[in-house]
Write a protein that holds these residues in place. Structure first.
Motif, PDB file in Angstrom:
ATOM      1  N   GLU A  38      11.804  80.304  87.033  1.00  0.00           N
ATOM      2  CA  GLU A  38      10.515  80.091  86.531  1.00  0.00           C
ATOM      3  C   GLU A  38       9.503  80.974  87.420  1.00  0.00           C
ATOM      4  OE1 GLU A  38       9.328  75.715  87.686  1.00  0.00           O
ATOM      5  OE2 GLU A  38       8.354  76.266  88.531  1.00  0.00           O
ATOM      6  N   LYS A  39       9.927  80.702  88.748  1.00  0.00           N
ATOM      7  CA  LYS A  39       9.113  81.917  89.801  1.00  0.00           C
ATOM      8  C   LYS A  39       8.719  83.833  89.859  1.00  0.00           C
ATOM      9  CE  LYS A  39       8.467  79.428  93.968  1.00  0.00           C
ATOM     10  NZ  LYS A  39       8.592  78.158  93.603  1.00  0.00           N
ATOM     11  N   VAL A  40      10.040  84.379  89.033  1.00  0.00           N
ATOM     12  CA  VAL A  40      10.163  85.363  88.055  1.00  0.00           C
ATOM     13  C   VAL A  40       9.050  85.113  87.005  1.00  0.00           C
ATOM     14  CG1 VAL A  40      11.293  86.738  86.766  1.00  0.00           C
ATOM     15  CG2 VAL A  40      12.219  85.830  88.937  1.00  0.00           C
ATOM     16  N   THR A  41       9.144  83.921  86.004  1.00  0.00           N
ATOM     17  CA  THR A  41       8.375  84.526  84.782  1.00  0.00           C
ATOM     18  C   THR A  41       6.937  84.221  85.396  1.00  0.00           C
ATOM     19  OG1 THR A  41       9.779  83.185  83.659  1.00  0.00           O
ATOM     20  CG2 THR A  41       8.105  83.070  83.044  1.00  0.00           C
ATOM     21  N   TYR A  42       6.082  83.580  86.920  1.00  0.00           N
ATOM     22  CA  TYR A  42       5.326  83.116  86.784  1.00  0.00           C
ATOM     23  C   TYR A  42       4.693  85.063  87.358  1.00  0.00           C
ATOM     24  CZ  TYR A  42       3.731  78.631  88.072  1.00  0.00           C
ATOM     25  OH  TYR A  42       3.612  77.254  88.185  1.00  0.00           O
ATOM     26  N   VAL A  43       5.784  85.638  88.028  1.00  0.00           N
ATOM     27  CA  VAL A  43       4.522  86.791  88.543  1.00  0.00           C
ATOM     28  C   VAL A  43       4.916  87.779  87.327  1.00  0.00           C
ATOM     29  CG1 VAL A  43       5.771  89.108  89.581  1.00  0.00           C
ATOM     30  CG2 VAL A  43       6.129  86.732  90.589  1.00  0.00           C
ATOM     31  N   LEU A  44       5.627  87.463  86.199  1.00  0.00           N
ATOM     32  CA  LEU A  44       6.085  88.871  85.200  1.00  0.00           C
ATOM     33  C   LEU A  44       4.253  88.259  84.475  1.00  0.00           C
ATOM     34  CD1 LEU A  44       9.425  88.844  83.720  1.00  0.00           C
ATOM     35  CD2 LEU A  44       8.044  90.635  85.042  1.00  0.00           C
ATOM     36  N   THR A  45       4.524  86.811  84.113  1.00  0.00           N
ATOM     37  CA  THR A  45       2.882  86.719  83.610  1.00  0.00           C
ATOM     38  C   THR A  45       1.434  87.296  84.315  1.00  0.00           C
ATOM     39  OG1 THR A  45       3.598  84.058  82.880  1.00  0.00           O
ATOM     40  CG2 THR A  45       1.300  84.575  82.980  1.00  0.00           C
ATOM     41  N   TRP A  46       1.919  87.052  85.457  1.00  0.00           N
ATOM     42  CA  TRP A  46       0.079  87.592  86.554  1.00  0.00           C
ATOM     43  C   TRP A  46       0.356  89.379  85.793  1.00  0.00           C
ATOM     44  CZ3 TRP A  46       0.879  90.645  91.368  1.00  0.00           C
ATOM     45  CH2 TRP A  46       0.009  90.992  91.399  1.00  0.00           C
ATOM     46  N   LEU A  47       1.562  90.221  86.114  1.00  0.00           N
ATOM     47  CA  LEU A  47       1.992  91.604  85.249  1.00  0.00           C
ATOM     48  C   LEU A  47       1.207  91.448  83.752  1.00  0.00           C
ATOM     49  CD1 LEU A  47       5.413  92.006  87.133  1.00  0.00           C
ATOM     50  CD2 LEU A  47       2.932  92.872  87.860  1.00  0.00           C
ATOM     51  N   PHE A  48       1.267  90.994  83.145  1.00  0.00           N
ATOM     52  CA  PHE A  48       1.309  91.211  82.133  1.00  0.00           C
ATOM     53  C   PHE A  48      -0.284  91.065  81.301  1.00  0.00           C
ATOM     54  CE2 PHE A  48       6.018  91.853  81.149  1.00  0.00           C
ATOM     55  CZ  PHE A  48       5.522  93.591  80.370  1.00  0.00           C
ATOM     56  N   GLN A  49      -0.264  89.639  82.090  1.00  0.00           N
ATOM     57  CA  GLN A  49      -1.956  88.745  81.587  1.00  0.00           C
ATOM     58  C   GLN A  49      -2.891  89.654  82.835  1.00  0.00           C
ATOM     59  OE1 GLN A  49      -1.572  84.372  82.106  1.00  0.00           O
ATOM     60  NE2 GLN A  49      -1.377  84.564  79.784  1.00  0.00           N
ATOM     61  N   GLY A  50      -2.818  90.387  83.717  1.00  0.00           N
ATOM     62  CA  GLY A  50      -3.369  91.026  85.222  1.00  0.00           C
ATOM     63  C   GLY A  50      -4.746  90.174  84.885  1.00  0.00           C
ATOM     64  N   SER A  51      -5.736  90.851  84.788  1.00  0.00           N
ATOM     65  CA  SER A  51      -7.834  90.332  84.901  1.00  0.00           C
ATOM     66  C   SER A  51      -7.771  88.867  84.029  1.00  0.00           C
ATOM     67  CB  SER A  51      -8.326  91.045  84.617  1.00  0.00           C
ATOM     68  OG  SER A  51      -8.377  91.212  82.881  1.00  0.00           O
ATOM     69  N   ASN A  52      -6.566  88.865  82.901  1.00  0.00           N
ATOM     70  CA  ASN A  52      -6.574  87.312  82.494  1.00  0.00           C
ATOM     71  C   ASN A  52      -6.240  86.371  82.822  1.00  0.00           C
ATOM     72  OD1 ASN A  52      -8.302  88.469  79.678  1.00  0.00           O
ATOM     73  ND2 ASN A  52      -6.759  90.177  80.751  1.00  0.00           N
ATOM     74  N   TYR A  53      -4.580  86.394  83.635  1.00  0.00           N
ATOM     75  CA  TYR A  53      -4.393  85.591  84.455  1.00  0.00           C
ATOM     76  C   TYR A  53      -4.278  83.878  84.045  1.00  0.00           C
ATOM     77  CZ  TYR A  53      -0.930  82.705  87.301  1.00  0.00           C
ATOM     78  OH  TYR A  53      -0.226  81.820  87.295  1.00  0.00           O
ATOM     79  N   LEU A  54      -3.829  83.395  83.798  1.00  0.00           N
ATOM     80  CA  LEU A  54      -4.107  81.736  83.464  1.00  0.00           C
ATOM     81  C   LEU A  54      -2.857  81.050  84.255  1.00  0.00           C
ATOM     82  CD1 LEU A  54      -4.893  81.228  79.651  1.00  0.00           C
ATOM     83  CD2 LEU A  54      -6.194  81.554  81.908  1.00  0.00           C
ATOM     84  N   SER A  55      -3.005  79.898  85.117  1.00  0.00           N
ATOM     85  CA  SER A  55      -2.605  79.261  86.629  1.00  0.00           C
ATOM     86  C   SER A  55      -1.469  77.907  84.421  1.00  0.00           C
ATOM     87  CB  SER A  55      -2.943  78.124  86.549  1.00  0.00           C
ATOM     88  OG  SER A  55      -2.834  77.009  86.853  1.00  0.00           O
ATOM     89  N   ALA A  56      -0.552  77.809  85.452  1.00  0.00           N
ATOM     90  CA  ALA A  56       0.842  77.088  84.265  1.00  0.00           C
ATOM     91  C   ALA A  56       0.191  76.155  84.434  1.00  0.00           C
ATOM     92  CB  ALA A  56       1.963  77.150  84.914  1.00  0.00           C
ATOM     93  N   TYR A  57      -0.387  75.372  85.772  1.00  0.00           N
ATOM     94  CA  TYR A  57      -0.850  73.965  85.846  1.00  0.00           C
ATOM     95  C   TYR A  57      -2.470  73.732  84.950  1.00  0.00           C
ATOM     96  CZ  TYR A  57      -2.385  70.008  87.863  1.00  0.00           C
ATOM     97  OH  TYR A  57      -2.744  68.714  88.253  1.00  0.00           O
ATOM     98  N   GLY A  58      -3.146  74.682  85.164  1.00  0.00           N
ATOM     99  CA  GLY A  58      -3.630  74.537  84.780  1.00  0.00           C
ATOM    100  C   GLY A  58      -4.209  74.735  82.775  1.00  0.00           C
TER     101      GLY A  58
END
Length: 241
Positions: A38-58
């Motif tokens: 899960e934590k690895v996926t958080y980081v990968l989400t940030w790397l690929f979404q970049g300036s568009n990063y969306l919180s899993a919670y939100g």
């Protein structure tokens, strides 16, 4: 060509983690994974979404609200209650931020078991993070853009997640076909989803919200589900049903 490659990588990479992690995992929990994964996926989400990063919670909480209140005044995004796409996306942004920053009280049914990594979200969602990513994109364009028209792709990259949201939350509630009669205006935007990695089968998803495969008919290939099946066989994730 490097600019085109970057656009394609970020379009499909960011979209994959949006539909795989934020949508099918955080919001609908169609599969489970270890805390490490899960934590690895958080980081990968940030790397690929970049300036568009969306919180899993939100995202997860807001999307559950969308399903519960689809096409009503309480829906965070609906073409039926917004005059135009810009007003809808502005309202979506406000609802998302209110949820993510816990400025509004949310019913427990929308927050139950939704993953949250507060420290990482604060960093990845910060203005500094978004500015740094945007600066990196600009530097990439300065280095590799070979024609003026390639710069037209820069705002798409900077605002890619909202653009993904517009395609599904606006156009997939106006155009397309339906396989199922539901209580809202959701439609399947494309008969073969080459663009949105399965997200375009919106009517199918509104009928079967907990189903990991968004495709139903023979021609409705869901590439995200195909990848999920591989991850399931490898033991990275485990389907709930």
């Amino acid at each position: 060509m490097e600019v085109i490659y970057l656009l394609i990588i970020l379009w499909y990479g960011g979209l994959f983690f949006q539909t795989f992690f934020l949508h099918r995992y955080a919001a609908h929990q169609t599969f489970t994974m270890s805390k490490t994964a899960e934590k690895v996926t958080y980081v990968l989400t940030w790397l690929f979404q970049g300036s568009n990063y969306l919180s899993a919670y939100g995202y997860g909480v807001m999307h559950r609200m969308h399903h519960a209140y689809a096409d009503t005044e309480k829906d965070p995004h609906s073409p039926k209650f917004d005059e135009n796409v810009l007003k809808m996306m502005w309202r979506t942004k406000n609802v998302y931020q209110d949820i993510n920053q816990q400025r509004i009280k949310v019913d427990e049914k929308f927050t139950k078991n939704v993953p949250q990594w507060l420290a990482f979200d604060r960093m990845a969602s910060s203005r500094i993070s978004r500015v740094i990513w945007t600066a990196l994109y600009v530097l990439f364009f300065l280095q590799f853009a070979t024609a003026w028209w390639q710069w037209l792709f820069l705002p798409i990259i900077v605002l890619m997640a909202p653009i993904h949201g517009v395609i599904i939350n606006w156009y997939a509630h106006i155009y397309g076909y339906v396989n199922f009669k539901v209580k809202d205006t959701s439609k399947n935007l494309l008969p073969f989803d080459f663009l949105m990695m399965g997200e375009a089968y919106h009517n199918n998803h509104h009928k079967h919200g907990g189903r990991p495969n968004f495709g139903v008919r023979w021609h409705e290939f869901d590439p995200t589900y195909f990848i999920m099946r591989i991850l399931n066989k490898l033991g990275v994730i485990k389907f709930v049903q």
